[in-house]
Design a protein around this motif. Structure first.
Motif, short mmCIF file in Angstrom:
data_model
loop_
_atom_site.label_atom_id
_atom_site.label_comp_id
_atom_site.label_asym_id
_atom_site.label_seq_id
_atom_site.Cartn_x
_atom_site.Cartn_y
_atom_site.Cartn_z
N TYR A 194 -20.18 -29.61 45.94
CA TYR A 194 -19.71 -29.46 47.20
C TYR A 194 -19.67 -28.02 47.63
CZ TYR A 194 -16.98 -28.81 51.48
OH TYR A 194 -16.47 -28.55 52.47
N LYS A 195 -18.86 -27.41 46.94
CA LYS A 195 -18.56 -25.84 46.94
C LYS A 195 -20.15 -24.91 46.95
CE LYS A 195 -15.28 -25.16 43.84
NZ LYS A 195 -14.26 -24.58 42.97
N ASP A 196 -20.72 -25.55 45.88
CA ASP A 196 -22.24 -24.99 45.68
C ASP A 196 -23.08 -25.22 46.89
OD1 ASP A 196 -21.98 -24.92 42.02
OD2 ASP A 196 -21.09 -23.80 43.52
N GLY A 197 -22.83 -26.07 47.85
CA GLY A 197 -23.81 -26.58 48.72
C GLY A 197 -24.77 -27.54 48.45
N HIS A 198 -24.46 -28.48 47.63
CA HIS A 198 -25.45 -29.27 46.93
C HIS A 198 -25.31 -30.61 47.77
CE1 HIS A 198 -27.16 -26.17 44.37
NE2 HIS A 198 -26.04 -26.32 43.85
N LEU A 199 -24.19 -31.05 48.20
CA LEU A 199 -23.79 -32.27 48.69
C LEU A 199 -22.60 -32.44 49.48
CD1 LEU A 199 -21.13 -33.54 46.91
CD2 LEU A 199 -22.71 -33.76 45.22
N LEU B 69 -28.18 -28.66 53.31
CA LEU B 69 -27.71 -29.06 51.64
C LEU B 69 -28.90 -28.17 50.81
CD1 LEU B 69 -26.76 -32.75 51.73
CD2 LEU B 69 -25.18 -30.72 51.55
N LYS B 70 -28.56 -27.63 49.83
CA LYS B 70 -29.41 -27.02 49.00
C LYS B 70 -29.87 -27.81 47.75
CE LYS B 70 -26.46 -23.65 48.32
NZ LYS B 70 -25.92 -22.23 47.80
N PRO B 71 -31.12 -27.89 47.36
CA PRO B 71 -31.53 -28.43 46.11
C PRO B 71 -30.83 -27.97 44.87
CG PRO B 71 -33.29 -27.22 46.94
CD PRO B 71 -32.19 -27.26 47.80
N LEU B 72 -30.34 -28.74 43.98
CA LEU B 72 -29.67 -28.51 42.89
C LEU B 72 -30.77 -28.10 41.39
CD1 LEU B 72 -27.10 -28.06 41.10
CD2 LEU B 72 -27.54 -30.54 40.29
N GLU B 73 -30.65 -26.95 40.94
CA GLU B 73 -31.60 -26.90 39.83
C GLU B 73 -31.54 -27.75 38.71
OE1 GLU B 73 -33.65 -23.97 41.63
OE2 GLU B 73 -33.71 -23.93 39.06
N PRO B 74 -32.40 -28.09 38.25
CA PRO B 74 -32.41 -28.99 37.15
C PRO B 74 -31.96 -28.40 35.83
CG PRO B 74 -34.54 -28.41 37.41
CD PRO B 74 -33.99 -27.73 38.57
N GLN C 75 -13.72 -37.39 38.40
CA GLN C 75 -15.12 -37.26 38.82
C GLN C 75 -14.97 -36.38 40.12
OE1 GLN C 75 -15.70 -41.43 39.74
NE2 GLN C 75 -17.02 -41.84 37.83
N VAL C 76 -13.87 -35.96 40.64
CA VAL C 76 -13.82 -35.26 41.94
C VAL C 76 -14.19 -33.79 41.58
CG1 VAL C 76 -12.07 -34.38 43.64
CG2 VAL C 76 -11.74 -36.64 43.06
N GLU C 77 -13.97 -33.74 40.40
CA GLU C 77 -14.39 -32.02 39.81
C GLU C 77 -15.68 -32.03 40.18
OE1 GLU C 77 -11.14 -32.50 36.15
OE2 GLU C 77 -13.23 -31.58 35.95
N LEU C 78 -16.65 -32.90 39.86
CA LEU C 78 -18.13 -32.63 39.80
C LEU C 78 -18.60 -32.51 41.33
CD1 LEU C 78 -20.81 -32.44 38.49
CD2 LEU C 78 -20.94 -34.91 38.69
N ALA C 79 -18.14 -33.63 42.06
CA ALA C 79 -18.38 -33.72 43.55
C ALA C 79 -17.82 -32.44 43.98
CB ALA C 79 -17.95 -35.04 44.12
N TYR C 80 -16.68 -31.85 43.85
CA TYR C 80 -16.20 -30.97 44.73
C TYR C 80 -16.90 -29.50 44.14
CZ TYR C 80 -12.80 -27.53 46.39
OH TYR C 80 -12.19 -26.48 47.27
N GLN C 81 -17.31 -29.40 42.82
CA GLN C 81 -17.98 -28.06 42.49
C GLN C 81 -19.43 -27.99 43.02
OE1 GLN C 81 -16.89 -25.77 40.46
NE2 GLN C 81 -18.80 -24.67 41.19
#
Lengths: 172, 142
Positions: free
Chosen positions: A125-130, A150-155, A117-123
């Motif tokens: 995070y890298k993209d500035g969403h959380l 924080l930037k919103p994530l595209e759906p 699960q770290v993979e998703l959060a880390y990605q």
């Protein structure tokens, strides 16, 4: 007499989905963290504890309250009324927070096998969403991060999948 | 779906009720989970075989055109059954697996098992597609 001078409450919503994540619940409800939430201007913490064993002490005072529940068919109402979401790294919870465009801090559950699960959060995070971290890092995170950055994530685009399946099955 | 999964059943019924065309029919069949979260790998062999006892008849009886699945190992016995039908020439079963959006750098064990015998293995991050060339990336789905 209506209290028109009442400050709007700032709410934190903590969610662990259908999992059990006692460490997170205990951390959030610890005196240390309650103090930090107060400092930051939050006045309510609502915890969705899933299958966790630990049941946090319910607290209700004039300026602060802590409530919890286990599961609901949908957490979208609680997500949309929150000012900050603290969540486990499960995709469902993360996407729900992203979809509602809420500031999100993801807490990784160290005790899970493999912990992919770290993979998703880390990605994200890298993209500035959380923001993300472990239970031990949560207090520091809360104090130091700027949620406004924080930037919103595209759906996602499920219709692309529909079109793909049509092609695979020879329908389109 | 897995017999321990009540949420998915609720969501499916909610979705199906919203579809007004009367031609749609659906059945929900529950099979045992191949592996619970944090279950030891040694006992997983036995629980998977147990799940297969339930899963094989479901697939052999319904002979689907398409097996669409995601995530945990519960889908593996079902896909194996579908693959057997194909190998025996009984039915050209297509197997499409959608990897979880959680998987950014590594494939799940289910995806690794199905890597060579699923017809299409969709991933939701381009980094995975580069690492595993047999997968497909069509953008994020969820």
């Amino acid at each position: 007499m209506a209290d028109s001078n009442q400050k709007p409450t700032k709410n934190v919503f903590v969610t662990v989905g259908t999992t059990s994540f006692d460490d997170l619940i205990k951390t959030v409800c610890s005196e240390n963290l309650i103090e930090v939430f107060r400092e930051l201007g939050y006045s309510k913490i609502l915890l969705q504890i899933g299958r966790g064993e630990y049941e946090p002490p319910v607290m209700k005072s004039d300026d602060f309250c802590v409530e919890y529940y286990r599961l609901k068919p949908s957490i979208s109402e609680d997500v949309s009324s929150a000012d900050l979401i603290i969540s486990h790294a499960g995709a469902g919870s993360v996407l729900e927070a992203m979809g509602a465009k809420k500031p999100l801090i993801v807490v990784i559950n160290d005790s899970l096998m493999g912990n992919h699960q770290v993979e998703l959060a880390y990605q994200l995070y890298k993209d500035g969403h959380l923001y993300y971290g472990t239970c031990c890092e949560l207090k520091n995170l809360l104090r130091t991060v700027d949620l406004r950055k924080l930037k919103p994530l595209e759906p996602g685009r499920p219709e692309k999948f529909g079109a793909f399946l049509d092609q695979v099955m020879g329908i389109s | 779906m897995a017999s321990s999964d009540s949420m998915s059943e609720y969501k499916i019924r909610e979705l199906e009720q919203g579809i007004t065309e009367s031609k749609h029919t659906y059945t929900i069949t529950k099979v045992p989970r191949s592996r619970e979260v944090r279950q030891a790998w040694f006992t997983t062999v036995f629980t998977t075989l147990y799940a297969a006892l339930y899963s094989f008849p479901v697939v052999f009886k319904s002979r689907p055109d398409l097996i669409l699945c995601n995530g945990p190992g519960t889908c593996i016995p079902l896909c194996v059954a579908g693959f057997i039908l194909r190998v025996l020439g009984v039915k050209r079963v297509q197997i499409v697996y959608v990897e979880s959006m959680c998987r950014v750098e590594t494939l799940s064990l289910s995806a690794k098992i199905l890597y060579y015998f699923a017809d299409h293995l969709l991933v939701q991050w381009p980094s995975l597609q580069h690492k595993y060339p047999r997968t497909r990336y069509i953008g994020r789905i969820v």
